[in-house]
Write an enzyme that holds these catalytic residues in place. Structure first.
Site, PDB file in Angstrom:
ATOM      1  N   GLY A 276       0.768  -1.244   0.000  1.00  0.00           N
ATOM      2  CA  GLY A 276       0.000   0.000   0.000  1.00  0.00           C
ATOM      3  C   GLY A 276       0.791   1.282   0.000  1.00  0.00           C
ATOM      4  N   GLU A 318       3.864  -6.886   1.641  1.00  0.00           N
ATOM      5  CA  GLU A 318       3.750  -7.238   0.220  1.00  0.00           C
ATOM      6  C   GLU A 318       3.504  -6.006  -0.650  1.00  0.00           C
ATOM      7  OE1 GLU A 318       0.752 -10.281   0.323  1.00  0.00           O
ATOM      8  OE2 GLU A 318      -0.843  -8.864   0.734  1.00  0.00           O
ATOM      9  N   PRO A 319       4.526  -5.162  -0.788  1.00  0.00           N
ATOM     10  CA  PRO A 319       4.397  -3.987  -1.644  1.00  0.00           C
ATOM     11  C   PRO A 319       4.422  -4.348  -3.122  1.00  0.00           C
ATOM     12  CG  PRO A 319       6.646  -4.187  -0.835  1.00  0.00           C
ATOM     13  CD  PRO A 319       5.861  -5.268  -0.163  1.00  0.00           C
ATOM     14  N   ARG A 321       3.375  -1.391  -5.899  1.00  0.00           N
ATOM     15  CA  ARG A 321       3.636  -0.088  -6.532  1.00  0.00           C
ATOM     16  C   ARG A 321       4.972   0.515  -6.103  1.00  0.00           C
ATOM     17  NH1 ARG A 321      -0.694   3.169  -8.125  1.00  0.00           N
ATOM     18  NH2 ARG A 321      -1.977   2.049  -6.616  1.00  0.00           N
ATOM     19  N   ARG A 358      -4.853   3.861 -16.181  1.00  0.00           N
ATOM     20  CA  ARG A 358      -5.029   4.466 -14.850  1.00  0.00           C
ATOM     21  C   ARG A 358      -5.656   5.868 -14.907  1.00  0.00           C
ATOM     22  NH1 ARG A 358      -1.715   5.453 -11.438  1.00  0.00           N
ATOM     23  NH2 ARG A 358      -2.900   4.642  -9.654  1.00  0.00           N
ATOM     24  N   CYS A 389     -10.413   5.666 -29.576  1.00  0.00           N
ATOM     25  CA  CYS A 389     -11.674   6.329 -29.934  1.00  0.00           C
ATOM     26  C   CYS A 389     -12.530   6.518 -28.702  1.00  0.00           C
ATOM     27  CB  CYS A 389     -12.403   5.509 -30.978  1.00  0.00           C
ATOM     28  SG  CYS A 389     -11.568   5.641 -32.532  1.00  0.00           S
ATOM     29  N   GLU A 390     -12.097   7.432 -27.870  1.00  0.00           N
ATOM     30  CA  GLU A 390     -12.792   7.682 -26.625  1.00  0.00           C
ATOM     31  C   GLU A 390     -12.304   9.046 -26.122  1.00  0.00           C
ATOM     32  OE1 GLU A 390     -13.845   4.326 -24.798  1.00  0.00           O
ATOM     33  OE2 GLU A 390     -14.068   5.136 -22.798  1.00  0.00           O
ATOM     34  N   TYR A 418       0.912  -1.254 -12.418  1.00  0.00           N
ATOM     35  CA  TYR A 418      -0.478  -1.302 -12.903  1.00  0.00           C
ATOM     36  C   TYR A 418      -0.645  -0.614 -14.253  1.00  0.00           C
ATOM     37  CZ  TYR A 418      -0.861  -2.550  -8.000  1.00  0.00           C
ATOM     38  OH  TYR A 418      -0.657  -3.142  -6.769  1.00  0.00           O
TER      39      TYR A 418
HETATM   40  N1  LLP Z   1      -1.558  -7.038  -1.235  1.00  0.00           N
HETATM   41  C1  LLP Z   1      -2.822  -7.145  -1.646  1.00  0.00           C
HETATM   42  C2  LLP Z   1      -3.671  -8.153  -1.047  1.00  0.00           C
HETATM   43  C3  LLP Z   1      -3.312  -6.287  -2.646  1.00  0.00           C
HETATM   44  O1  LLP Z   1      -4.572  -6.397  -3.017  1.00  0.00           O
HETATM   45  C4  LLP Z   1      -2.454  -5.326  -3.211  1.00  0.00           C
HETATM   46  C5  LLP Z   1      -2.931  -4.430  -4.263  1.00  0.00           C
HETATM   47  C6  LLP Z   1      -1.129  -5.263  -2.765  1.00  0.00           C
HETATM   48  C7  LLP Z   1      -0.714  -6.129  -1.758  1.00  0.00           C
HETATM   49  C8  LLP Z   1      -0.137  -4.282  -3.318  1.00  0.00           C
HETATM   50  O2  LLP Z   1      -0.496  -2.984  -3.086  1.00  0.00           O
HETATM   51  P1  LLP Z   1       0.506  -1.796  -3.500  1.00  0.00           P
HETATM   52  O3  LLP Z   1       1.762  -1.924  -2.663  1.00  0.00           O
HETATM   53  O4  LLP Z   1       0.808  -1.969  -4.941  1.00  0.00           O
HETATM   54  O5  LLP Z   1      -0.237  -0.566  -3.221  1.00  0.00           O
HETATM   55  N2  LLP Z   1      -4.895  -1.069 -10.052  1.00  0.00           N
HETATM   56  C9  LLP Z   1      -4.802  -0.100  -8.978  1.00  0.00           C
HETATM   57  C10 LLP Z   1      -4.155  -0.697  -7.750  1.00  0.00           C
HETATM   58  C11 LLP Z   1      -4.880  -1.886  -7.242  1.00  0.00           C
HETATM   59  C12 LLP Z   1      -4.189  -2.492  -6.058  1.00  0.00           C
HETATM   60  C13 LLP Z   1      -4.681  -3.846  -5.829  1.00  0.00           C
HETATM   61  N3  LLP Z   1      -4.099  -4.500  -4.721  1.00  0.00           N
HETATM   62  C14 LLP Z   1      -4.025   1.112  -9.476  1.00  0.00           C
HETATM   63  O6  LLP Z   1      -3.632   1.151 -10.631  1.00  0.00           O
HETATM   64  O7  LLP Z   1      -3.837   2.072  -8.708  1.00  0.00           O
END
Ligand code: LLP
Length: 468
Positions: A276, A318-319, A321, A358, A389-390, A418
């Site tokens: 997150g 579990e990062p 992004r 995004r 086309c949007e 993403y």
């Molecule tokens: N763990 C779980 C269970 C998750 O669902 C996610 C992301 C992560 C870890 C990793 O989160 P991060 O560190 O990447 O924030 N498509 C969206 C983001 C969706 C995130 C889904 N889950 C976007 O483009 O912003």
């Protein structure tokens, strides 16, 4: 040794820090540019020692350009920060939904991280990339029986999300495994945080995980099973989060539930606090560094354990992004231009919502530079439009750029997370190629989709075949 010019001319952005072998590199998630970005004597942008314009000439456009140094730096910052700030055992696992492909898996595996996978396809990719089963954690709120069988046979840890899955898995484990299948229970912690509503997951009204009021029944059930072994608990509160407090609150909630689970005699010694941590997409974004985030989470877990008298659990984060987001840019070629007098100017590029959905999905804001005009003054505010086309297919609503010409290389920053993983073939546009760059060398890691690729899985029933 990497050295960069901090004061890149006229870009208008806070720019790249000086990196020398003597310095600790900055936290990639706090930078707009990959760490190796620099401007060469021809005023051309280089990443990983490779000139963007030359990369586009060689590999085509649009092109994802992944900077291996930045990705490895983010991996080592997570790994080293946990070693520094957490007193117990820890493991960082990459949320591969951010960008799953073989080369990314190999780089991250070679850094010693584990993997979070959320589908049979992501699991298959990690297995094919040679990741060992004890480093793979299988998430998902609606795993199929076939996916669960694949996961059990692979021997990875399964993050159980709901009752149907728990019952199905108990049966599959009985039929397919001689040893108890390691599982963790995902719970909804009831924690709110400030991010886009589509990427919030910790609040109680979420499709993910067991509701807290189900947990005691789940623990009682687990205590009766011999085919599965619950080794810990998991929660994830959302994505692109800059606040530390919700993650600290989560630590308290999880430690509390860990204690309750132990009271049912379960061998729960692992806590997975999710991912997150946000990244810097624009100058106004101000996320904590990777080490600040790790420190806050580690201290919160340690404090909660001290207060409850629990020994420190094995800690997993579990990062996604913040590991890969800032390590990649997308290079496009500038095409048509439309000037609407007294209103604004559209500059169109040769990609858009199919390679980066995004902006249209979450109203995400990006920054861009013109790779072949790095020293020119920023004289225009334009809208960078995609080619789909949007009307909503806008890559950047307000981009401040030098005057551009068709053929210029427009580089959108921070596209590692993403983008490729959410890319589509909308308008039957092939997905771009991707290269990894490192110390002056570029290697293709994903081939560009061809017209043939776009139709190769189409099938024509005999009655529709056109006979000349
Ligand atoms: N763990 C779980 C269970 C998750 O669902 C996610 C992301 C992560 C870890 C990793 O989160 P991060 O560190 O990447 O924030 N498509 C969206 C983001 C969706 C995130 C889904 N889950 C976007 O483009 O912003």
């Amino acid at each position: 040794m990497l050295s960069t010019d901090r004061s890149l001319p006229n870009t208008g952005h806070r720019y790249i820090p000086q990196i020398t072998s003597l310095e600790v590199p900055p936290s990639p998630n706090q930078e707009l540019m990959p760490l190796t970005a620099q401007v060469n004597s021809n005023n051309q942008l280089e990443i990983g020692g490779c000139e963007l314009q030359l990369l586009v000439q060689q590999y085509g456009s649009p092109l994802y350009v992944l900077d291996e140094f930045t990705l490895r730096t983010a991996c080592s910052q997570y790994r080293d920060s946990f070693a520094t700030y957490y007193g117990g055992e820890s493991l960082v696992i990459y949320a591969s939904k951010a960008w799953s492909c073989m080369a990314v898996c190999r780089i991250i595996d070679s850094e010693g991280l584990g993997f979070d996978v959320v589908s049979g396809g992501e699991l298959y990719t990690t297995l094919e990339a040679g990741v060992s089963k004890d480093k793979i954690y299988f998430h998902g709120n609606n795993k199929s029986a076939a996916e669960l069988e694949l996961a059990v046979e692979a021997g990875c840890t399964i993050m159980v999300d709901n009752w149907l899955e728990l019952k199905t898995l108990t049966q599959i484990a009985t039929d397919h495994s001689d040893i108890p299948v390691p599982i963790m229970i995902r719970l909804t912690p009831g924690i709110e945080c400030h991010t886009h509503e589509y990427i919030r997951t910790g609040h109680l009204d979420s499709k993910f995980g067991f509701d807290p009021n189900q947990l005691e029944e789940v623990f009682a059930y687990l205590s009766q099973q011999s085919s599965i072994s619950c080794i810990g608990l998991h929660a994830h509160i959302g994505s692109q989060i800059f606040e530390r407090q919700p993650h600290q609150d989560l630590a308290v909630v999880l430690v509390d539930w860990l204690q309750k689970a132990q009271s049912y005699g379960l061998p729960v010694t692992t806590l997975n606090v999710g991912g997150g941590l946000g990244i810097r997409y624009t100058e106004s974004d101000d996320p904590p560094s990777i080490s600040e985030w790790v420190k806050a989470v580690s201290q919160a877990v340690e404090k909660a354990c001290q207060e409850t008298g629990l020994p420190l659990p094995r800690l997993i984060a579990e990062p996604g992004r913040s590991l890969i987001g800032s390590a990649c840019v997308t290079a496009y070629t500038v095409g048509s231009r439309k000037e609407i007098p007294n209103f604004h100017t559209y500059v169109a590029v040769d990609g858009g919502m199919s390679d980066n959905p995004r902006p249209i999905t979450y109203q995400s804001v990006y920054r861009a530079v013109i790779a072949n005009r790095m020293s020119e003054p920023l004289t225009e505010e334009v809208t960078v439009a995609g080619k789909h086309c949007e009307s909503g297919d806008v890559v950047i609503k307000k981009a401040t750029l030098p005057k551009t010409e068709p053929g210029d290389i427009l580089v959108v920053l921070d596209t590692g997370a993403y983008n490729y993983s959410m890319a589509s073939n909308y308008n039957r546009i092939g997905r771009p190629a991707a290269v990894v760059v490192y110390e002056g060398e570029a290697n293709l890691i994903i081939e560009r989709e061809t017209y043939h690729n776009l139709i190769e899985r189409d099938r024509l029933p005999e009655r529709l075949v056109k006979h000349e």
